[in-house]
Write a protein that holds these residues in place. Structure first.
Motif, PDB file in Angstrom:
ATOM      1  N   PHE A 293      45.396 113.056  54.960  1.00  0.00           N
ATOM      2  CA  PHE A 293      45.836 112.023  54.023  1.00  0.00           C
ATOM      3  C   PHE A 293      44.686 111.531  53.140  1.00  0.00           C
ATOM      4  O   PHE A 293      44.780 110.466  52.538  1.00  0.00           O
ATOM      5  N   GLY A 294      43.612 112.323  53.083  1.00  0.00           N
ATOM      6  CA  GLY A 294      42.458 111.942  52.269  1.00  0.00           C
ATOM      7  C   GLY A 294      42.756 111.853  50.783  1.00  0.00           C
ATOM      8  O   GLY A 294      41.958 111.289  50.024  1.00  0.00           O
ATOM      9  N   PHE A 295      43.904 112.403  50.372  1.00  0.00           N
ATOM     10  CA  PHE A 295      44.274 112.335  48.950  1.00  0.00           C
ATOM     11  C   PHE A 295      44.552 110.902  48.502  1.00  0.00           C
ATOM     12  O   PHE A 295      44.596 110.626  47.311  1.00  0.00           O
ATOM     13  N   LEU A 296      44.756 109.993  49.444  1.00  0.00           N
ATOM     14  CA  LEU A 296      45.047 108.596  49.093  1.00  0.00           C
ATOM     15  C   LEU A 296      43.749 107.858  48.762  1.00  0.00           C
ATOM     16  O   LEU A 296      43.365 106.901  49.424  1.00  0.00           O
ATOM     17  N   ALA A 297      43.071 108.337  47.740  1.00  0.00           N
ATOM     18  CA  ALA A 297      41.779 107.766  47.372  1.00  0.00           C
ATOM     19  C   ALA A 297      41.664 107.665  45.858  1.00  0.00           C
ATOM     20  O   ALA A 297      41.297 108.634  45.217  1.00  0.00           O
ATOM     21  N   PRO A 298      41.968 106.517  45.269  1.00  0.00           N
ATOM     22  CA  PRO A 298      42.484 105.343  45.984  1.00  0.00           C
ATOM     23  C   PRO A 298      43.999 105.393  46.136  1.00  0.00           C
ATOM     24  O   PRO A 298      44.687 106.055  45.366  1.00  0.00           O
ATOM     25  N   CYS A 299      44.492 104.655  47.123  1.00  0.00           N
ATOM     26  CA  CYS A 299      45.941 104.495  47.298  1.00  0.00           C
ATOM     27  C   CYS A 299      46.455 103.615  46.168  1.00  0.00           C
ATOM     28  O   CYS A 299      45.876 102.549  45.900  1.00  0.00           O
ATOM     29  N   PRO A 300      47.499 104.030  45.454  1.00  0.00           N
ATOM     30  CA  PRO A 300      47.929 103.294  44.264  1.00  0.00           C
ATOM     31  C   PRO A 300      48.655 101.983  44.520  1.00  0.00           C
ATOM     32  O   PRO A 300      48.756 101.145  43.628  1.00  0.00           O
TER      33      PRO A 300
ATOM     34  N   GLY B  84      59.829 107.385  53.599  1.00  0.00           N
ATOM     35  CA  GLY B  84      59.918 108.681  54.249  1.00  0.00           C
ATOM     36  C   GLY B  84      59.689 108.579  55.742  1.00  0.00           C
ATOM     37  O   GLY B  84      58.997 107.679  56.224  1.00  0.00           O
ATOM     38  N   TYR B  85      60.287 109.517  56.457  1.00  0.00           N
ATOM     39  CA  TYR B  85      60.173 109.580  57.911  1.00  0.00           C
ATOM     40  C   TYR B  85      59.522 110.896  58.296  1.00  0.00           C
ATOM     41  O   TYR B  85      59.979 111.961  57.876  1.00  0.00           O
ATOM     42  N   SER B  86      58.425 110.838  59.069  1.00  0.00           N
ATOM     43  CA  SER B  86      57.707 112.007  59.561  1.00  0.00           C
ATOM     44  C   SER B  86      57.210 112.853  58.376  1.00  0.00           C
ATOM     45  O   SER B  86      56.458 112.351  57.540  1.00  0.00           O
ATOM     46  N   PHE B  87      57.621 114.115  58.275  1.00  0.00           N
ATOM     47  CA  PHE B  87      57.237 114.951  57.126  1.00  0.00           C
ATOM     48  C   PHE B  87      57.578 114.255  55.812  1.00  0.00           C
ATOM     49  O   PHE B  87      56.822 114.330  54.837  1.00  0.00           O
ATOM     50  N   GLY B  88      58.705 113.559  55.785  1.00  0.00           N
ATOM     51  CA  GLY B  88      59.103 112.829  54.590  1.00  0.00           C
ATOM     52  C   GLY B  88      58.110 111.733  54.224  1.00  0.00           C
ATOM     53  O   GLY B  88      57.930 111.414  53.046  1.00  0.00           O
ATOM     54  N   ALA B  89      57.434 111.145  55.236  1.00  0.00           N
ATOM     55  CA  ALA B  89      56.413 110.135  54.971  1.00  0.00           C
ATOM     56  C   ALA B  89      55.210 110.772  54.277  1.00  0.00           C
ATOM     57  O   ALA B  89      54.633 110.188  53.350  1.00  0.00           O
ATOM     58  N   TYR B  90      54.843 111.966  54.723  1.00  0.00           N
ATOM     59  CA  TYR B  90      53.736 112.689  54.084  1.00  0.00           C
ATOM     60  C   TYR B  90      54.075 113.008  52.627  1.00  0.00           C
ATOM     61  O   TYR B  90      53.275 112.755  51.718  1.00  0.00           O
ATOM     62  N   VAL B  91      55.272 113.542  52.402  1.00  0.00           N
ATOM     63  CA  VAL B  91      55.688 113.867  51.032  1.00  0.00           C
ATOM     64  C   VAL B  91      55.735 112.596  50.183  1.00  0.00           C
ATOM     65  O   VAL B  91      55.287 112.583  49.031  1.00  0.00           O
TER      66      VAL B  91
END
Length: 222
Positions: free
Chosen positions: A139-146, A106-113
């Motif tokens: 981006f705190g939802f990446l806990a843990p990053c899979p 993803g790029y920009s917003f697409g990276a977040y999604v």
């Protein structure tokens, strides 16, 4: 590059899909920038990533989020767009049931999604995040990053200061088993020139082929 329409949670979604000849080819989903700021699946970076994954032998899909192009529905603040992306993955997996690996880029917003999608699909094998808006979204939802992946950012990004992304990368790299390949591009802002876009595609190919070769070597060793 056939046009496809597939079912989304808020109506039909428009995409472009390339089906690889190899039966168990890896698959890649490519996500575009913010719909309210002119982002579409025909964005220069999105198109370049799509073409590069295709050239690497991936079955590859890019599509328009709801309300963009021929996609039905309207912008939903990111929540609905995450659901759109998971519907796109459903489509990819339905037509590639034997896929060897699943990637999201993803790029920009697409990276977040794309990073949000990672958390919903534990089978994901890798990711590519270009100009991730770490100063705009939590981006705190990446806990843990899979899984591990590539994060690339322009050093002169005027919308998302590079230190905010470096802070995210450092945090992810402390997680067990996660290695973020972090690359910065001197002189690049949030919008990449055609020449910079080619370098983004080159970096993506370098990262992805390294991961694929490592996976093949480990399979051969088993």
């Amino acid at each position: 590059m056939p046009e496809v329409m597939f079912a989304g949670p808020d109506g039909r979604l428009e995409g472009r899909y390339h089906h690889a000849k190899q039966p168990n080819a890896p698959t890649a989903l490519v996500l575009h920038p913010h719909p309210l700021h002119g982002g579409t699946m025909n964005n220069r970076v999105v198109h370049a990533l799509y073409e590069r994954f295709r050239a690497m032998g991936f079955s590859t899909l890019r599509f328009n989020f709801r309300g963009v192009g021929k996609s039905q529905g309207r912008y939903d603040g990111g929540i609905g767009e995450i659901s759109d992306a998971t519907a796109a993955l459903d489509f990819l997996q339905a037509v590639n049931p034997q896929a060897s690996m699943l990637w999201v880029a993803g790029y920009s917003f697409g990276a977040y999604v794309g990073m949000q999608v990672l958390m919903r699909r534990p089978e994901m094998g890798g990711f590519v995040s270009i100009a991730a808006p770490a100063s705009h979204y939590d981006f705190g939802f990446l806990a843990p990053c899979p899984c591990s992946g590539l994060i690339l950012h322009g050093e002169a990004d005027e919308l998302v200061p590079e230190p905010s992304v470096r802070k995210l990368v450092d945090k992810l790299n402390t997680q067990k088993g996660i290695k973020i390949d972090y690359r910065t591009m001197p002189g690049a802002g949030h919008v990449f020139t055609p020449e910079q876009t080619e370098k983004v595609a080159d970096a993506t190919q370098d990262h992805v082929t390294t991961v694929l070769n490592r996976a093949r070597m480990s399979m051969a060793a088993d």
